[in-house]
Design a protein around this motif. Structure first.
Motif, PDB file in Angstrom:
ATOM      1  N   UNK A  74       0.860  -1.188   0.000  1.00 16.16           N
ATOM      2  CA  UNK A  74       0.000   0.000   0.000  1.00 16.16           C
ATOM      3  C   UNK A  74       0.889   1.229   0.000  1.00 16.16           C
ATOM      4  N   UNK A  75       0.518   2.212  -0.807  1.00 17.48           N
ATOM      5  CA  UNK A  75       1.250   3.476  -0.889  1.00 17.48           C
ATOM      6  C   UNK A  75       0.291   4.586  -0.481  1.00 17.48           C
ATOM      7  N   UNK A  76       0.696   5.371   0.508  1.00 20.48           N
ATOM      8  CA  UNK A  76      -0.205   6.408   1.015  1.00 20.48           C
ATOM      9  C   UNK A  76       0.602   7.566   1.566  1.00 20.48           C
ATOM     10  N   UNK A  77      -0.015   8.717   1.645  1.00 20.30           N
ATOM     11  CA  UNK A  77       0.619   9.897   2.203  1.00 20.30           C
ATOM     12  C   UNK A  77       0.291  10.064   3.672  1.00 20.30           C
ATOM     13  N   UNK A  78       0.663  11.201   4.214  1.00 13.41           N
ATOM     14  CA  UNK A  78       0.386  11.506   5.623  1.00 13.41           C
ATOM     15  C   UNK A  78       0.299  13.010   5.785  1.00 13.41           C
ATOM     16  N   UNK A  79      -0.490  13.438   6.745  1.00 10.88           N
ATOM     17  CA  UNK A  79      -0.550  14.854   7.091  1.00 10.88           C
ATOM     18  C   UNK A  79       0.598  15.233   8.023  1.00 10.88           C
ATOM     19  N   UNK A  80       1.059  14.258   8.828  1.00 12.47           N
ATOM     20  CA  UNK A  80       2.211  14.473   9.697  1.00 12.47           C
ATOM     21  C   UNK A  80       2.821  13.120  10.050  1.00 12.47           C
ATOM     22  N   UNK A  81       4.160  13.081  10.112  1.00 13.99           N
ATOM     23  CA  UNK A  81       4.897  11.863  10.431  1.00 13.99           C
ATOM     24  C   UNK A  81       5.788  12.141  11.632  1.00 13.99           C
ATOM     25  N   UNK A  82       5.691  11.309  12.661  1.00 17.93           N
ATOM     26  CA  UNK A  82       6.565  11.444  13.828  1.00 17.93           C
ATOM     27  C   UNK A  82       7.962  10.980  13.440  1.00 17.93           C
ATOM     28  N   UNK A  83       8.961  11.883  13.538  1.00 20.91           N
ATOM     29  CA  UNK A  83      10.268  11.613  12.952  1.00 20.91           C
ATOM     30  C   UNK A  83      11.410  11.640  13.970  1.00 20.91           C
ATOM     31  N   UNK A  84      11.104  11.389  15.237  1.00 20.25           N
ATOM     32  CA  UNK A  84      12.145  11.334  16.265  1.00 20.25           C
ATOM     33  C   UNK A  84      12.438   9.864  16.590  1.00 20.25           C
ATOM     34  N   UNK A  85      13.608   9.336  16.183  1.00 17.26           N
ATOM     35  CA  UNK A  85      13.913   7.925  16.429  1.00 17.26           C
ATOM     36  C   UNK A  85      13.950   7.544  17.905  1.00 17.26           C
ATOM     37  N   UNK A  86      14.118   8.534  18.778  1.00 12.80           N
ATOM     38  CA  UNK A  86      14.179   8.261  20.212  1.00 12.80           C
ATOM     39  C   UNK A  86      12.793   8.223  20.851  1.00 12.80           C
ATOM     40  N   UNK A  87      11.770   8.567  20.070  1.00 15.04           N
ATOM     41  CA  UNK A  87      10.415   8.642  20.617  1.00 15.04           C
ATOM     42  C   UNK A  87       9.698   7.314  20.475  1.00 15.04           C
ATOM     43  N   UNK A  88       8.828   7.019  21.448  1.00 16.08           N
ATOM     44  CA  UNK A  88       8.015   5.799  21.377  1.00 16.08           C
ATOM     45  C   UNK A  88       7.056   5.846  20.198  1.00 16.08           C
ATOM     46  N   UNK A  89       6.740   7.039  19.728  1.00 20.71           N
ATOM     47  CA  UNK A  89       5.808   7.180  18.612  1.00 20.71           C
ATOM     48  C   UNK A  89       6.484   7.278  17.261  1.00 20.71           C
TER      49      UNK A  89
END
Length: 235
Positions: free
Chosen positions: A85-100
Motif C-alpha cells: 500500500x502506498x499512502x501519504x500523511x498529514x504528519x509523520x513522527x520523525x524522532x527515532x528516540x520517541x516511542x511514537x
C-alpha cells in the motif's frame, strides 16, 4: 512550482520512489492525497509499459485518478492479500528516540477509515511525504470519523480526554463534510501527542467512532522527497 505543504518536485520524487517498489502481478493499495497521486500516475505509466497490477483505491479521488491513468481496479474482498500500500500523511513522527517514531496523522482528505483498512491489510505499507510533513512530535488535529447521530456525544468524550473537537465544515456547500462512508468528521486538537499509541487506543474505545486518523505501528518505511533526492526512514 510550489504546492501547499511542500514543493511538487519533492512530492513527485517520493511518489515515484514508492511506485518503483511495485512488482509485476502485485495488488496495490492506492492512497489519497497530492503526494500519493504522483505514485498513482507513475504506476499508470508503468502499466502502459507492460506492468501488470491491480489497484485497491482508498477513496473516490484515488479511484478516479487510477481509472484516468489506466490502472485496473479491484476490491479488498476480491483479493487474498494486498502486497503493498502506498499512502501519504498529514504528519509523520520523525524522532527515532520517541516511542511514537513512525506514527502518522492522516485524514486531511477525510478518507482515513478506508485508508487504514487497506494500509493495515497490506504486507508492506509505504508512506510518501515531503519534509514539511515531518515533526519530532505529532501535533496536528486528529480527524475522527463519527456516526452522524453520535457526533455531539463523541465530542464530549473527546473533551474528557483533553481534546478540543471541531466539526469539519464543507467548503463548497453549506453544512459539514460528509465522508465516502456517509459519516461526519471531528478534527480534534490535543496539542503535542507524546504517546500516540495510548491516545489511539482511547479514541478507538469511544462508542460512535468509526475510525480515527492516528496510524500507529503500521508504516514499514517513509520515503521523504527533497529538492535533490529521496530520504528513507525504515521502521
Amino acid at each position: 512550482m510550489k504546492t501547499a505543504g511542500g514543493s511538487d518536485a519533492a512530492k513527485r520524487r517520493a511518489g515515484e520512489r514508492a511506485a518503483d517498489e511495485v512488482a509485476d502481478g502485485a495488488v496495490v493499495g492506492l492512497g489519497t492525497g497530492s503526494t500519493t497521486a504522483h505514485a498513482i500516475r507513475a504506476l499508470g505509466r508503468a502499466v502502459d509499459d507492460g506492468l501488470t497490477i491491480r489497484g485497491v483505491p482508498t477513496s473516490f479521488q484515488s479511484r478516479q485518478l487510477a481509472l484516468e491513468v489506466g490502472i485496473p481496479l479491484t476490491t479488498l474482498d476480491a483479493v487474498e492479500t494486498v502486497d503493498i500500500a502506498i499512502d501519504g500523511a498529514d504528519q509523520v513522527a520523525d524522532d527515532p528516540e520517541s516511542a511514537g517514531h513512525g506514527a502518522l496523522i492522516k485524514g486531511g482528505g477525510a478518507a482515513h477509515t478506508r485508508e487504514k483498512v487497506v494500509d493495515a491489510a497490506a504486507d508492506r505499507f509505504v508512506v510518501v511525504a515531503d519534509p514539511s510533513k515531518l515533526a519530532a512530535t505529532l501535533e496536528r488535529a486528529v480527524p475522527i470519523e463519527v456516526i452522524p447521530d453520535a457526533h455531539t456525544v463523541v465530542a464530549d468524550r473527546v473533551r474528557d480526554l483533553g481534546g478540543e473537537p471541531t466539526l469539519r465544515e464543507a467548503g463548497a456547500k453549506d453544512g459539514p463534510v460528509v465522508t465516502d462512508n456517509g459519516n461526519l468528521v471531528l478534527d480534534c486538537e490535543f496539542g503535542a501527542i507524546d504517546d500516540p499509541g495510548d491516545l489511539a487506543t482511547r479514541l478507538s474505545r469511544l462508542p460512535g467512532v468509526l475510525e480515527h486518523g492516528l496510524f500507529v505501528d503500521l508504516a514499514d518505511v517513509t520515503y521523504v522527497g527533497t529538492e535533490s533526492g529521496v530520504e528513507t526512514r525504515e521502521y
